[in-house]
Structure formats: structure tokens, C-alpha cells
Design a protein around this motif. Structure first.
Motif, PDB file in Angstrom:
ATOM      1  N   PRO A 196       0.829  -1.211   0.000  1.00 54.59           N
ATOM      2  CA  PRO A 196       0.000   0.000   0.000  1.00 54.59           C
ATOM      3  C   PRO A 196       0.857   1.252   0.000  1.00 54.59           C
ATOM      4  O   PRO A 196       2.049   1.218   0.350  1.00 54.59           O
ATOM      5  CB  PRO A 196      -0.793  -0.121   1.309  1.00 54.59           C
ATOM      6  N   ILE A 197       0.245   2.358  -0.387  1.00 59.35           N
ATOM      7  CA  ILE A 197       1.001   3.617  -0.464  1.00 59.35           C
ATOM      8  C   ILE A 197       1.559   4.018   0.892  1.00 59.35           C
ATOM      9  O   ILE A 197       2.552   4.749   0.960  1.00 59.35           O
ATOM     10  CB  ILE A 197       0.146   4.764  -1.055  1.00 59.35           C
ATOM     11  N   THR A 198       0.950   3.538   1.968  1.00 54.42           N
ATOM     12  CA  THR A 198       1.470   3.862   3.299  1.00 54.42           C
ATOM     13  C   THR A 198       2.854   3.265   3.533  1.00 54.42           C
ATOM     14  O   THR A 198       3.546   3.647   4.477  1.00 54.42           O
ATOM     15  CB  THR A 198       0.512   3.353   4.386  1.00 54.42           C
ATOM     16  N   THR A 199       3.256   2.305   2.693  1.00 55.23           N
ATOM     17  CA  THR A 199       4.567   1.678   2.829  1.00 55.23           C
ATOM     18  C   THR A 199       5.662   2.493   2.151  1.00 55.23           C
ATOM     19  O   THR A 199       6.844   2.299   2.424  1.00 55.23           O
ATOM     20  CB  THR A 199       4.522   0.253   2.232  1.00 55.23           C
ATOM     21  N   VAL A 200       5.285   3.402   1.273  1.00 54.24           N
ATOM     22  CA  VAL A 200       6.263   4.233   0.564  1.00 54.24           C
ATOM     23  C   VAL A 200       6.656   5.395   1.469  1.00 54.24           C
ATOM     24  O   VAL A 200       5.815   6.184   1.897  1.00 54.24           O
ATOM     25  CB  VAL A 200       5.693   4.758  -0.760  1.00 54.24           C
ATOM     26  N   ASP A 201       7.939   5.480   1.767  1.00 54.31           N
ATOM     27  CA  ASP A 201       8.463   6.524   2.649  1.00 54.31           C
ATOM     28  C   ASP A 201       9.233   7.536   1.811  1.00 54.31           C
ATOM     29  O   ASP A 201      10.418   7.367   1.529  1.00 54.31           O
ATOM     30  CB  ASP A 201       9.380   5.899   3.703  1.00 54.31           C
ATOM     31  N   VAL A 202       8.547   8.586   1.386  1.00 50.99           N
ATOM     32  CA  VAL A 202       9.172   9.580   0.502  1.00 50.99           C
ATOM     33  C   VAL A 202      10.212  10.405   1.223  1.00 50.99           C
ATOM     34  O   VAL A 202      10.995  11.129   0.590  1.00 50.99           O
ATOM     35  CB  VAL A 202       8.105  10.505  -0.130  1.00 50.99           C
ATOM     36  N   ASP A 203      10.272  10.315   2.539  1.00 49.73           N
ATOM     37  CA  ASP A 203      11.284  11.058   3.290  1.00 49.73           C
ATOM     38  C   ASP A 203      12.639  10.368   3.269  1.00 49.73           C
ATOM     39  O   ASP A 203      13.637  10.960   3.680  1.00 49.73           O
ATOM     40  CB  ASP A 203      10.835  11.242   4.751  1.00 49.73           C
ATOM     41  N   ILE A 204      12.676   9.111   2.811  1.00 47.41           N
ATOM     42  CA  ILE A 204      13.931   8.366   2.720  1.00 47.41           C
ATOM     43  C   ILE A 204      14.346   8.291   1.253  1.00 47.41           C
ATOM     44  O   ILE A 204      13.599   7.806   0.413  1.00 47.41           O
ATOM     45  CB  ILE A 204      13.781   6.961   3.322  1.00 47.41           C
ATOM     46  N   VAL A 205      15.525   8.786   0.955  1.00 52.72           N
ATOM     47  CA  VAL A 205      15.985   8.869  -0.431  1.00 52.72           C
ATOM     48  C   VAL A 205      16.232   7.487  -1.022  1.00 52.72           C
ATOM     49  O   VAL A 205      15.822   7.194  -2.142  1.00 52.72           O
ATOM     50  CB  VAL A 205      17.262   9.724  -0.528  1.00 52.72           C
ATOM     51  N   ASP A 206      16.916   6.626  -0.277  1.00 53.00           N
ATOM     52  CA  ASP A 206      17.221   5.291  -0.788  1.00 53.00           C
ATOM     53  C   ASP A 206      17.318   4.307   0.366  1.00 53.00           C
ATOM     54  O   ASP A 206      17.174   4.659   1.541  1.00 53.00           O
ATOM     55  CB  ASP A 206      18.512   5.285  -1.623  1.00 53.00           C
ATOM     56  N   GLY A 207      17.590   3.069   0.019  1.00 53.01           N
ATOM     57  CA  GLY A 207      17.560   2.002   1.013  1.00 53.01           C
ATOM     58  C   GLY A 207      18.614   2.086   2.087  1.00 53.01           C
ATOM     59  O   GLY A 207      18.469   1.463   3.145  1.00 53.01           O
ATOM     60  N   SER A 208      19.672   2.848   1.851  1.00 50.58           N
ATOM     61  CA  SER A 208      20.734   2.932   2.852  1.00 50.58           C
ATOM     62  C   SER A 208      20.255   3.593   4.140  1.00 50.58           C
ATOM     63  O   SER A 208      20.890   3.441   5.193  1.00 50.58           O
ATOM     64  CB  SER A 208      21.937   3.703   2.290  1.00 50.58           C
ATOM     65  N   SER A 209      19.147   4.316   4.080  1.00 46.07           N
ATOM     66  CA  SER A 209      18.626   5.006   5.261  1.00 46.07           C
ATOM     67  C   SER A 209      17.482   4.256   5.939  1.00 46.07           C
ATOM     68  O   SER A 209      16.905   4.750   6.907  1.00 46.07           O
ATOM     69  CB  SER A 209      18.143   6.410   4.872  1.00 46.07           C
TER      70      SER A 209
END
Length: 385
Positions: free
Chosen positions: A291-304
Motif C-alpha cells: 500500500p502507499i502507506t509503505t512508501v516513505d518519501v522522506d527516505i531517499v534510498d535504502g541505505s537510510s
């Protein structure tokens, strides 16, 4: 088809199915306090990013509902400031139960925004509490509908991809990792929902699923769900994925997500990354369904993305039914926890999640649609969040 469920509600009562005992014993646990909800999430009696967000929000709502009915009312309902001082630590506490799962953070932040909106509007404490109760219940209620939407989006996309590659879109074989069905959500499921949709529309030949050690969510929970739904399926152990791809026609891999970074890097249950690497080698579409709630736009990439590491002891233990079976008077199989390693190992690496880079992901599906990479090889998630 009757699906399993992870949470059931009746009046003021919240119960969860104890997933640690499945598939051999069905035990419903009453969750009566915020502390009990935190413990259930932390100890993985309930798991799956959407399901734990639902439980946290429902328990929070229950806590405030009881306060609103109490006579005399508790002191924290005496003013908006008192209410804020009471509920903010509760939301912060619930978030600490599983920090990798962004749905939980989204739920607590959503409730915090509802609180702040009430404060800004000058509402009294009871009005704000009533709004929080309503919003908490909606967190869970919204989950089932969006799961069906993303399952359809993802299923239809895969059918078309198979047709583009010269197939007829029939008799599809799909692999999944971990458990992403109704037990992991408020109903229907995400990646397992995609498989269920293909089965319901007559497009699925067989579902394959990995055991997903060390907690075996695949062989315990996904197996039970597929059996309950009467979906043809085959279990493999985690180390058999490469062999499966070499010797069987697999049309797609569908996995869930606990957090998706802005660029498409995805944290999911440990073992997802290796499945994605092998899928790329065999040119099999790799689909993330969440779901869209899983998308964290505040995190640029997976390293964070914060990665939870479970207690090392958990990787040395296996829980299951005794064999040959021993059954009690209620028909439940006797279970045991056994250690499969030597005592006192010097080192145990036990992350609960890994991160699959966006470059290995073919499509990201939410209830808003399907995102694929553009000509620059990057995802643009704007249209699906």
C-alpha cells in the motif's frame, strides 16, 4: 473461499490470532491494553506491516473509547493540553515495537496529525479524542479495500507482461516470499493477494513459496493460507530458489514490503534480496506489492532504512508440532521449541529484513496503480502514492 484473519473485533474486544502457534494451534489472544499490543507486535505474535499498524491503531482507539465512557472521566480529558500530553507518549511507545515497518509509523503520524488538527481548530479534549478514535478505526478498515485494488493492478500487469513476452497469460506460476496474505494485513493481502486474484480469475497454475527462515512465515503461515483458500501450491526451502528457476517456468515473483524508499529500494523479509538477484539472472519479473502507506518519501534510498535485528537466540531455535503427532483433548497438536545449533555460538547474524535495490525490481504496485522504471532506469513513484 474463506480467508484467515489476523484480528477480530466484537464490541469493545480486540483479539489477535497467535501467529507463533500456527499452523498447528489456533489461539486467539485478547489485546486489552496498549502494552499488550506493543508486546504482541514486538514478539511477533502478530506480524505483517499492515496488520501491526491496524492493531496499534485499534488498540489506541480502544484506549480512548474507554476513557470517553468512563465516569468520572480521566484527568487527561480535562483539557486539550492534558490530552496531548497523554496520547503523544502512547503513540511514540507503539512506534518502537517494530520500527522497520513504515505502516506503523504512518499510522502513528496520521493520528498525531489528527491530534494537532484538533488542537489548531480549538476543539475541546472530548471532540479531539472522538476524532482520534474514528481515525484509528479507519486505519484498519481502509486496508482490505486497497489490498483488493493492488492485487488486481498487479495481477493484470503480470498477465500483460507474460503476453508481451509471447505467452498467453494463462496457467501462471508465481513465487512469493514470507507471508503477505490476510494474516499479515486486515484482509485479502498484498503479494499473496495478487496470487489470490490470479487464482480467482482462473489465470494461476501454481503458487510457490519459500519457507522464510528463521521464523518460517512461509512454511507456517503462507502454507496455511494457500491450503485454506484451496490454491494449488508448492513449498520450497529458501536455498532452492535458484534450482526452481533453473528447472521450472516461473512467470513472476511477488513480494510485499515493510518500507519502500523514494527511489524504489525496498526493505522486506530477509531472503527477498537473494530472490531478486536470482530473478534478474533468469529474467523473471520481480514485483513489489504494497500500500502507499509503505512508501516513505522522506527516505531517499535504502541505505537510510532502519533494519531490525532480532535476538540472536531466535536464529538457533525452531518451533513446531511433535512428530509423530501428539494431540490433546481439544484436538490441538503438542508443540515444542528445539535448538538446532550448538550452545553459545560466538557469532549469529540475524537481521529480520534485507533491502532489495530498485535496479532489481521490475514493478512496484500500490492501490493507485503500477510503477515501472522509465528510460533512465529509475522509478517515478509519484503516480502510485
Amino acid at each position: 473461499m474463506t480467508a484467515l484473519t489476523s484480528i477480530r473485533l466484537s464490541e469493545d474486544k480486540i483479539e489477535i490470532i497467535n501467529q507463533l502457534l500456527l499452523p498447528h494451534t489456533t489461539e486467539w489472544l485478547e489485546i486489552d491494553t496498549v502494552e499488550q499490543a506493543h508486546d504482541a507486535i514486538k514478539t511477533m505474535k502478530i506480524r505483517g506491516a499492515p496488520a501491526i499498524a491496524s492493531l496499534a491503531a485499534l488498540t489506541f482507539s480502544q484506549h480512548l473509547s474507554r476513557a470517553l465512557r468512563a465516569a468520572p472521566p480521566p484527568a487527561f480529558l480535562s483539557s486539550p493540553t492534558e490530552l496531548q500530553g497523554h496520547v503523544t507518549p502512547i503513540l511514540d511507545f507503539l512506534y518502537t515495537s517494530r520500527p522497520t515497518a513504515v505502516n506503523l509509523g504512518n499510522a502513528t503520524r496520521r493520528l498525531t496529525r489528527t491530534l494537532q488538527a484538533g488542537l489548531d481548530a480549538g476543539k475541546d479534549a472530548r471532540e479531539i479524542a472522538e476524532a482520534l478514535v474514528k481515525d484509528g478505526k479507519e486505519v484498519a478498515e481502509e486496508d482490505v479495500g486497497r489490498n483488493r485494488e493492488m492485487a488486481k493492478w498487479g495481477g493484470e500487469w503480470l498477465i500483460e507482461e507474460v503476453k508481451k513476452a509471447g505467452g498467453d497469460g494463462q496457467n501462471l506460476n508465481v513465487l512469493t516470499v514470507c507471508n503477505t496474505g490476510s494474516l499479515a494485513t486486515s484482509g485479502y493481502g498484498t503479494a499473496l493477494g495478487l496470487i489470490t486474484y490470479l487464482h480467482e480469475t482462473g489465470k494461476l497454475d501454481r503458487a510457490y513459496y519459500a519457507q522464510t527462515a528463521p521464523y518460517h512465515q512461509g512454511s507456517r503461515l503462507t502454507a496455511l493460507e494457500l491450503k485454506t483458500l484451496k490454491i494449488p501450491s508448492t513449498m520450497i526451502v529458501d536455498t532452492m530458489i535458484g534450482s526452481l528457476f533453473q528447472h521450472h517456468k516461473i512467470h513472476g515473483i511477488a513480494v510485499g514490503a515493510d518500507r519502500i524508499a523514494r527511489n524504489g529500494d525496498t526493505a522486506n523479509k530477509i531472503g527477498t534480496y537473494q530472490a531478486a538477484v536470482l530473478a534478474a539472472r533468469h529474467k523473471i519479473p520481480f514485483i513489489v506489492v504494497a500500500p502507499i502507506t509503505t512508501v516513505d518519501v522522506d527516505i531517499v534510498d535504502g541505505s537510510s532504512i532502519p533494519i531490525e535485528h532480532r535476538p540472536p537466540l531466535e536464529a538457533t531455535l525452531v518451533r513446531g508440532a511433535l512428530y509423530p503427532p501428539s494431540v490433546d483433548a481439544q484436538g490441538n497438536k503438542a508443540q515444542a521449541v528445539v535448538q538446532i545449533t550448538p550452545d553459545d555460538l560466538d557469532g549469529i547474524y540475524n537481521p529480520s529484513f534485507d533491502v532489495t535495490p530498485a535496479e532489481l525490481i521490475t514493478a512496484i504496485v500500490t492501490e493507485k496503480g503500477v510503477a515501472v522504471k522509465g528510460g533512465d532506469g529509475r522509478f517515478d513513484l509519484a503516480g502510485v502514492v
